[in-house]
Design an enzyme around this catalytic site. Structure first.
Site, PDB file in Angstrom:
ATOM      1  N   CYS A  38      -8.879  -1.521  21.297  1.00 56.73           N
ATOM      2  CA  CYS A  38      -8.584  -2.136  22.598  1.00 56.73           C
ATOM      3  C   CYS A  38      -9.862  -2.606  23.284  1.00 56.73           C
ATOM      4  CB  CYS A  38      -7.808  -1.172  23.490  1.00 56.73           C
ATOM      5  SG  CYS A  38      -8.812   0.155  24.198  1.00 56.73           S
ATOM      6  N   ARG A  68      -3.302  -3.304  -6.760  1.00 59.95           N
ATOM      7  CA  ARG A  68      -2.717  -4.036  -5.648  1.00 59.95           C
ATOM      8  C   ARG A  68      -1.894  -5.208  -6.174  1.00 59.95           C
ATOM      9  NH1 ARG A  68      -3.041  -0.337  -3.047  1.00 59.95           N
ATOM     10  NH2 ARG A  68      -3.935  -0.033  -0.966  1.00 59.95           N
ATOM     11  N   CYS A  89      -6.553  -2.687   4.700  1.00 63.73           N
ATOM     12  CA  CYS A  89      -6.274  -1.236   4.782  1.00 63.73           C
ATOM     13  C   CYS A  89      -7.042  -0.421   3.749  1.00 63.73           C
ATOM     14  CB  CYS A  89      -4.780  -0.958   4.692  1.00 63.73           C
ATOM     15  SG  CYS A  89      -4.387   0.795   4.582  1.00 63.73           S
ATOM     16  N   CYS A 123     -11.154   1.744  25.807  1.00 64.70           N
ATOM     17  CA  CYS A 123     -11.014   3.203  25.926  1.00 64.70           C
ATOM     18  C   CYS A 123     -12.324   3.900  25.526  1.00 64.70           C
ATOM     19  CB  CYS A 123      -9.858   3.691  25.068  1.00 64.70           C
ATOM     20  SG  CYS A 123     -10.207   3.649  23.302  1.00 64.70           S
ATOM     21  N   CYS A 157       0.869  -1.176   0.000  1.00 64.57           N
ATOM     22  CA  CYS A 157       0.000   0.000   0.000  1.00 64.57           C
ATOM     23  C   CYS A 157       0.910   1.232   0.000  1.00 64.57           C
ATOM     24  CB  CYS A 157      -0.881  -0.087   1.246  1.00 64.57           C
ATOM     25  SG  CYS A 157      -1.711   1.409   1.714  1.00 64.57           S
ATOM     26  N   HIS A 158       0.372   2.388  -0.411  1.00 65.74           N
ATOM     27  CA  HIS A 158       1.204   3.602  -0.512  1.00 65.74           C
ATOM     28  C   HIS A 158       1.904   3.980   0.789  1.00 65.74           C
ATOM     29  CE1 HIS A 158      -0.826   4.829  -4.374  1.00 65.74           C
ATOM     30  NE2 HIS A 158       0.454   4.873  -4.613  1.00 65.74           N
ATOM     31  N   THR A 159       1.251   3.704   1.913  1.00 64.31           N
ATOM     32  CA  THR A 159       1.828   4.111   3.202  1.00 64.31           C
ATOM     33  C   THR A 159       3.171   3.416   3.446  1.00 64.31           C
ATOM     34  OG1 THR A 159      -0.448   4.196   3.914  1.00 64.31           O
ATOM     35  CG2 THR A 159       1.188   4.505   5.612  1.00 64.31           C
ATOM     36  N   GLU A 195      -0.835  -4.594   4.964  1.00 66.98           N
ATOM     37  CA  GLU A 195      -2.035  -5.221   4.387  1.00 66.98           C
ATOM     38  C   GLU A 195      -1.709  -6.690   4.264  1.00 66.98           C
ATOM     39  OE1 GLU A 195      -4.140  -1.952   1.424  1.00 66.98           O
ATOM     40  OE2 GLU A 195      -3.446  -3.817   0.598  1.00 66.98           O
TER      41      GLU A 195
HETATM   42  P1  NAD Z   1      -3.307   7.041  -5.277  1.00 68.10           P
HETATM   43  O1  NAD Z   1      -2.126   7.935  -5.365  1.00 68.10           O
HETATM   44  O2  NAD Z   1      -3.265   5.686  -5.891  1.00 68.10           O
HETATM   45  O3  NAD Z   1      -4.555   7.785  -5.936  1.00 68.10           O
HETATM   46  C1  NAD Z   1      -4.772   9.152  -5.842  1.00 68.10           C
HETATM   47  C2  NAD Z   1      -5.426   9.636  -7.146  1.00 68.10           C
HETATM   48  O4  NAD Z   1      -5.774  11.002  -6.971  1.00 68.10           O
HETATM   49  C3  NAD Z   1      -4.499   9.563  -8.367  1.00 68.10           C
HETATM   50  O5  NAD Z   1      -5.133   8.845  -9.407  1.00 68.10           O
HETATM   51  C4  NAD Z   1      -4.283  11.045  -8.725  1.00 68.10           C
HETATM   52  O6  NAD Z   1      -4.151  11.244 -10.132  1.00 68.10           O
HETATM   53  C5  NAD Z   1      -5.544  11.699  -8.171  1.00 68.10           C
HETATM   54  N1  NAD Z   1      -5.411  13.128  -7.887  1.00 68.10           N
HETATM   55  C6  NAD Z   1      -4.397  13.786  -7.284  1.00 68.10           C
HETATM   56  N2  NAD Z   1      -4.664  15.092  -7.179  1.00 68.10           N
HETATM   57  C7  NAD Z   1      -5.898  15.285  -7.702  1.00 68.10           C
HETATM   58  C8  NAD Z   1      -6.727  16.417  -7.889  1.00 68.10           C
HETATM   59  N3  NAD Z   1      -6.342  17.643  -7.498  1.00 68.10           N
HETATM   60  N4  NAD Z   1      -7.928  16.244  -8.471  1.00 68.10           N
HETATM   61  C9  NAD Z   1      -8.330  15.022  -8.881  1.00 68.10           C
HETATM   62  N5  NAD Z   1      -7.593  13.907  -8.746  1.00 68.10           N
HETATM   63  C10 NAD Z   1      -6.382  14.034  -8.158  1.00 68.10           C
HETATM   64  O7  NAD Z   1      -3.674   6.968  -3.709  1.00 68.10           O
HETATM   65  P2  NAD Z   1      -4.562   5.927  -2.872  1.00 68.10           P
HETATM   66  O8  NAD Z   1      -3.721   4.803  -2.400  1.00 68.10           O
HETATM   67  O9  NAD Z   1      -5.809   5.625  -3.604  1.00 68.10           O
HETATM   68  O10 NAD Z   1      -4.878   6.811  -1.579  1.00 68.10           O
HETATM   69  C11 NAD Z   1      -5.660   7.985  -1.684  1.00 68.10           C
HETATM   70  C12 NAD Z   1      -5.534   8.858  -0.441  1.00 68.10           C
HETATM   71  O11 NAD Z   1      -6.127   8.199   0.674  1.00 68.10           O
HETATM   72  C13 NAD Z   1      -4.088   9.161  -0.024  1.00 68.10           C
HETATM   73  O12 NAD Z   1      -3.993  10.519   0.369  1.00 68.10           O
HETATM   74  C14 NAD Z   1      -3.885   8.262   1.177  1.00 68.10           C
HETATM   75  O13 NAD Z   1      -2.891   8.772   2.038  1.00 68.10           O
HETATM   76  C15 NAD Z   1      -5.252   8.317   1.790  1.00 68.10           C
HETATM   77  N6  NAD Z   1      -5.569   7.267   2.776  1.00 68.10           N
HETATM   78  C16 NAD Z   1      -6.324   7.674   3.862  1.00 68.10           C
HETATM   79  C17 NAD Z   1      -6.710   6.774   4.823  1.00 68.10           C
HETATM   80  C18 NAD Z   1      -7.585   7.219   5.964  1.00 68.10           C
HETATM   81  O14 NAD Z   1      -7.809   6.424   6.875  1.00 68.10           O
HETATM   82  N7  NAD Z   1      -8.147   8.453   5.972  1.00 68.10           N
HETATM   83  C19 NAD Z   1      -6.291   5.416   4.711  1.00 68.10           C
HETATM   84  C20 NAD Z   1      -5.543   5.016   3.569  1.00 68.10           C
HETATM   85  C21 NAD Z   1      -5.202   5.967   2.617  1.00 68.10           C
HETATM   86 ZN    ZN Z   2      -9.405   1.655  22.405  1.00 66.40          ZN
END
Ligand code: NAD
Ligand code: ZN
Length: 378
Positions: A98, A371, A176, A101, A48-50, A69
């Site tokens: 947990c 993936r 994830c 909490c 995953c990206h993270t 993941e």
């Molecule tokens: P990804 O990089 O595969 O996809 C992001 C997409 O957004 C890309 O296709 C990109 O072209 C597009 N994009 C970027 N800027 C844009 C804009 N201004 N307008 C339109 N489209 C745009 O990323 P991903 O793995 O799908 O993750 C997406 C986001 O979710 C990330 O920021 C990630 O950190 C976040 N995330 C959040 C949580 C949470 O719990 N809140 C959990 C996992 C991931």
């Molecule tokens: Zn808890």
């Protein structure tokens, strides 16, 4: 009890020795689980990206074992663990539950005080030490999961016990990103049947948000991305229309408002880009529209909108892990797959054996596919 319980296990793990350098498959020692810990045999993991983000970052926690993941089977449990036993099938989760909490007791929150994601911690909570070592040298954990190892030790609160009939090579992706996007739509945006939903960002998370809108019965799903190559893929996830903000010389929220007679009923932002977050909010219909932010913004980002946009009865929300409580709710996401309501296969675009884990990084860095499943057994 398994024959290895209570003993150190020697196994293969992919160790990141330095930021941005290919992982090295090493023989590591994995200590037995301590109080409230579980040792898990990982069968499948995905990237995953993270993982890539922290692997590239110049933070001081190296050597480290990444990966969050995954799907695996419990090998042994530490003291105090009552709701898991050897042989149980589990999905590790980067954030925990947990069950004690204030957050865990609240029906509205999944942001556990004890086990909420902490990317700066490289050790286990019980004794502040790592369970991984190579010739006595400790190797750091990552987000409490470290699934790029044949065996890993995880806090019981970060493990969802799932249906043993669920194929781990498929449902591992639910631990994830896919659940995050799905939950953002199903648990937070909650579109009504027949409604109009805009999804900003069509990566794995955004496509999962679109899949959620499809499952909820949305009649129009508008995919928004700066990369038009994403649109073909997005059709498989229920997207019915596409907007590339680059094709217009006015703000995308205006384009969407014109397409939808005043705005969409729901929008879900999955880009991490601050301008997209603002557009995702401003494109929802006044009176009832709800926008949900999922993307993680740049640390200096500021969300700016005119307060009238809120006074006109638009709602702005944010979500973490799609509001799913890992232990209580993730098993039901797996059941959605088992009942064929949720399609998971279409997220899986590559598979590699563990020895070729660096290929998974290459695919992600090239933006290829969604993936890549890493098979621990060759
Ligand atoms: P990804 O990089 O595969 O996809 C992001 C997409 O957004 C890309 O296709 C990109 O072209 C597009 N994009 C970027 N800027 C844009 C804009 N201004 N307008 C339109 N489209 C745009 O990323 P991903 O793995 O799908 O993750 C997406 C986001 O979710 C990330 O920021 C990630 O950190 C976040 N995330 C959040 C949580 C949470 O719990 N809140 C959990 C996992 C991931
Ligand atoms: Zn808890």
């Amino acid at each position: 009890m398994s024959s290895t319980a209570g003993q150190v296990i020697r196994c293969r793990a992919a160790v990141a020795w330095e930021a941005g350098k290919p992982l090295v498959i090493e023989e590591v020692e994995v200590a037995p689980p301590q109080t409230n810990e579980v040792r898990v045999k990982i069968l499948f993991t995905s990237l995953c990206h993270t993982d890539v983000y922290f692997w590239e970052a110049k933070n001081p926690l190296f050597p480290r074992i990444y990966g969050h993941e995954a799907g695996g089977i419990v090998e042994s449990v530490g003291e105090g663990v009552t709701d898991l036993k050897p042989g149980d099938h589990v999905l590790p989760v980067f954030t925990g539950e947990c069950k004690e909490c204030a957050h865990c007791k609240s029906e509205e929150s999944n942001m556990c005080d004890l086990l909420r994601i902490n990317t700066d911690r490289g050790v286990m909570l019980n004794d502040g030490k790592s369970r991984f070592s190579i010739n006595g040298r400790p190797i750091y954990h990552f987000v409490g999961t470290s699934t790029f190892s044949e065996y890993t030790v995880i806090h019981v609160g970060c493990l969802a016990k799932i249906n043993p009939l669920a194929p781990l090579d498929k449902v591992c992706v639910l631990s994830c990103g896919i659940s995050t996007g799905l939950g953002a739509t199903l648990n937070v945006a909650k579109p009504a049947k027949g409604s109009t939903v805009a999804v900003f960002g069509l990566g794995a998370v955004g496509l999962a948000a679109a899949e959620g809108a499809r499952i909820a019965g949305a009649s129009r799903i508008i995919g928004v991305d700066l990369n038009s190559n994403r649109f073909k893929e997005a059709k498989k996830f229920g997207a019915t229309e596409f907007v590339n903000p680059k094709d217009y010389n006015k703000p995308v929220q205006e384009v969407i408002a014109e397409m939808t007679n005043g705005g969409v009923d729901r929008s879900v932002e999955c880009t991490g880009n601050i301008d997209a977050m603002i557009s995702a909010f401003e494109c929802v219909h006044d009176g009832w529209g709800v926008a949900v932010l999922v993307g993680v913004p740049h640390k200096d980002a500021v969300f700016k909108t005119h307060p009238m946009n809120l006074l006109n009865e638009r709602t702005l929300k944010g979500t973490f892990f799609g509001n799913y409580k890992p232990r209580s709710d993730l098993p039901s996401v797996v059941e959605k797959y088992m009942s064929k309501e949720l399609e998971v296969e279409k997220f899986i675009t590559h598979t590699v054996p563990f020895s070729e884990i660096n290929k998974a990084f290459e695919y992600m860095l090239r933006g290829e596919g969604l993936r890549c499943i890493i098979r621990m057994e060759e």
